[in-house]
Scaffold this active site. Structure first.
Site, mmCIF file in Angstrom:
data_model
loop_
_atom_site.group_PDB
_atom_site.id
_atom_site.type_symbol
_atom_site.label_atom_id
_atom_site.label_comp_id
_atom_site.label_asym_id
_atom_site.label_seq_id
_atom_site.Cartn_x
_atom_site.Cartn_y
_atom_site.Cartn_z
ATOM 1 N N HIS A 85 19.994 -66.272 58.484
ATOM 2 C CA HIS A 85 20.346 -64.857 58.324
ATOM 3 C C HIS A 85 19.108 -64.115 57.818
ATOM 4 C CE1 HIS A 85 23.210 -61.549 56.527
ATOM 5 N NE2 HIS A 85 22.092 -61.051 56.959
ATOM 6 N N GLU A 89 16.200 -57.313 59.442
ATOM 7 C CA GLU A 89 15.800 -58.227 58.366
ATOM 8 C C GLU A 89 14.364 -57.965 57.921
ATOM 9 O OE1 GLU A 89 17.832 -60.392 56.646
ATOM 10 O OE2 GLU A 89 19.372 -59.349 57.777
ATOM 11 N N HIS A 110 14.130 -56.517 54.239
ATOM 12 C CA HIS A 110 13.682 -57.559 53.303
ATOM 13 C C HIS A 110 12.200 -57.940 53.458
ATOM 14 C CE1 HIS A 110 17.844 -58.243 52.038
ATOM 15 N NE2 HIS A 110 18.193 -58.250 53.314
HETATM 16 P P1 5GP Z 1 26.960 -58.275 50.973
HETATM 17 O O1 5GP Z 1 27.228 -56.972 50.345
HETATM 18 O O2 5GP Z 1 27.679 -58.537 52.259
HETATM 19 O O3 5GP Z 1 26.951 -59.444 50.039
HETATM 20 O O4 5GP Z 1 25.449 -58.210 51.394
HETATM 21 C C1 5GP Z 1 24.991 -57.301 52.323
HETATM 22 C C2 5GP Z 1 23.512 -57.408 52.437
HETATM 23 O O5 5GP Z 1 22.893 -57.039 51.202
HETATM 24 C C3 5GP Z 1 22.985 -58.804 52.703
HETATM 25 O O6 5GP Z 1 23.044 -59.206 54.022
HETATM 26 C C4 5GP Z 1 21.587 -58.643 52.218
HETATM 27 O O7 5GP Z 1 20.810 -57.939 53.144
HETATM 28 C C5 5GP Z 1 21.765 -57.819 51.002
HETATM 29 N N1 5GP Z 1 21.966 -58.660 49.805
HETATM 30 C C6 5GP Z 1 23.157 -58.986 49.216
HETATM 31 N N2 5GP Z 1 22.954 -59.729 48.107
HETATM 32 C C7 5GP Z 1 21.618 -59.891 47.999
HETATM 33 C C8 5GP Z 1 20.782 -60.545 47.054
HETATM 34 O O8 5GP Z 1 21.218 -61.146 46.064
HETATM 35 N N3 5GP Z 1 19.457 -60.480 47.278
HETATM 36 C C9 5GP Z 1 18.936 -59.827 48.326
HETATM 37 N N4 5GP Z 1 17.603 -59.822 48.443
HETATM 38 N N5 5GP Z 1 19.675 -59.178 49.219
HETATM 39 C C10 5GP Z 1 21.000 -59.216 49.068
HETATM 40 P P1 5GP Z 2 22.252 -57.467 55.867
HETATM 41 O O1 5GP Z 2 23.608 -57.958 55.612
HETATM 42 O O2 5GP Z 2 21.184 -58.501 56.014
HETATM 43 O O3 5GP Z 2 21.841 -56.221 55.207
HETATM 44 O O4 5GP Z 2 22.450 -56.874 57.308
HETATM 45 C C1 5GP Z 2 22.891 -57.569 58.374
HETATM 46 C C2 5GP Z 2 22.779 -56.552 59.477
HETATM 47 O O5 5GP Z 2 22.371 -57.224 60.615
HETATM 48 C C3 5GP Z 2 24.080 -55.871 59.761
HETATM 49 O O6 5GP Z 2 23.797 -54.547 60.125
HETATM 50 C C4 5GP Z 2 24.607 -56.631 60.946
HETATM 51 O O7 5GP Z 2 25.352 -55.830 61.822
HETATM 52 C C5 5GP Z 2 23.335 -57.075 61.622
HETATM 53 N N1 5GP Z 2 23.482 -58.378 62.259
HETATM 54 C C6 5GP Z 2 23.132 -58.636 63.529
HETATM 55 N N2 5GP Z 2 23.411 -59.904 63.835
HETATM 56 C C7 5GP Z 2 23.937 -60.473 62.734
HETATM 57 C C8 5GP Z 2 24.418 -61.774 62.453
HETATM 58 O O8 5GP Z 2 24.418 -62.697 63.275
HETATM 59 N N3 5GP Z 2 24.879 -61.996 61.194
HETATM 60 C C9 5GP Z 2 24.868 -61.022 60.236
HETATM 61 N N4 5GP Z 2 25.339 -61.335 59.022
HETATM 62 N N5 5GP Z 2 24.437 -59.771 60.476
HETATM 63 C C10 5GP Z 2 23.974 -59.508 61.717
#
Ligand code: 5GP
Ligand code: 5GP
Length: 226
Positions: A62, A116, A120
């Site tokens: 991811h 990504e 990040h």
């Molecule tokens: P969720 O809110 O679904 O846990 O996370 C959404 C997105 O926030 C993740 O895919 C990632 O991009 C970012 N994120 C969530 N938790 C963390 C963390 O502990 N560290 C970092 N660097 N990114 C995070």
């Molecule tokens: P994050 O959670 O890292 O901030 O964001 C993930 C983003 O990438 C979301 O906007 C999601 O729609 C997109 N994305 C594209 N492909 C994937 C996948 O295979 N897994 C996840 N978790 N996110 C994906």
């Protein structure tokens, strides 16, 4: 000093501050996060296979996320450094295999990688440029075969297992404690969604996690098939 010399001197000082700022690494460690495709797809939102076809029944990358020791993290650090596919063209087929996208609508992965990198990757640019960032993530995936680690402990897709047995199996294989993130299947059962391992600021060495996110699993969880 003339007005002109003075403004040159000020510019030089500002430039130096900028250089120090860019060169200094401003994060404490990385989370290396892999997702189980069965659990991305087996939810109410469902998923779409990449245009290149159904991914392998294996964990996929991811992201590689710079983080601070206090649990917070930087994001979108450099809008002047957009994702550039031509910088990673030599890695594209490995990325399609190991970092497949499952979001809808179907894509070849570039949107996911771009997201990504921009969210990040730009925050660890002081140590890893775009090519090194993607290459590091790919080689981290090679270091620990998560699916094999689980299988060796009798944990296979299609079953239900204790969270502890899953953590123990990965700790045994990786030498470091993972963090397991769960989501819920369409009937509301907790299932293994993502596995986090921690990596030092070079992007190459696994370390014990300085901090773990908040738990999202129950003590018994599903490992759905894909
Ligand atoms: P969720 O809110 O679904 O846990 O996370 C959404 C997105 O926030 C993740 O895919 C990632 O991009 C970012 N994120 C969530 N938790 C963390 C963390 O502990 N560290 C970092 N660097 N990114 C995070
Ligand atoms: P994050 O959670 O890292 O901030 O964001 C993930 C983003 O990438 C979301 O906007 C999601 O729609 C997109 N994305 C594209 N492909 C994937 C996948 O295979 N897994 C996840 N978790 N996110 C994906």
């Amino acid at each position: 000093m003339t007005k002109f010399q003075c403004s040159i001197a000020i510019s030089l000082v500002l430039l130096q501050c900028l250089a120090v700022h860019v060169a200094s690494q401003s994060f404490d460690f990385f989370y290396f996060v892999q997702q189980w495709p069965g659990s991305y797809c087996d939810t109410q939102q469902s998923c779409c296979y990449p245009t290149t076809g159904k991914p392998a029944a294996d964990f996929g990358i991811h992201g590689l996320w710079p983080n601070y020791n206090d649990g917070s993290y930087p994001s979108n650090c450099d809008s002047s450094s957009p994702f550039n596919p031509s910088e990673v063209s030599d890695l594209k087929s490995s990325m399609q295999n190991s970092w497949p996208t499952l979001a809808c609508p179907s894509g070849d992965g570039e949107q996911f990688w771009s997201h990504e990198w921009e969210k990040h990757g730009t925050c660890s640019e002081s140590v890893l440029d775009q090519h090194a960032y993607f290459e590091s993530a790919l080689s981290l995936k090679q270091k620990v075969n998560l699916l094999q680690a689980l299988k060796s402990a009798g944990i296979t897709p299609g079953g239900s297992y204790s969270l502890k047995s899953i953590k123990d199996a990965i700790t045994e294989a990786a030498g470091y404690t993972p963090w397991i993130e769960c989501n819920k299947d369409s009937s509301g059962n907790y299932q293994i969604y993502q596995i986090y391992l921690c990596v030092d600021t070079s992007g190459s060495n696994l370390i014990e996690c300085p901090v773990f996110p908040k738990g999202t699993c129950s003590s018994e969880i599903e490992f759905p098939s894909f």
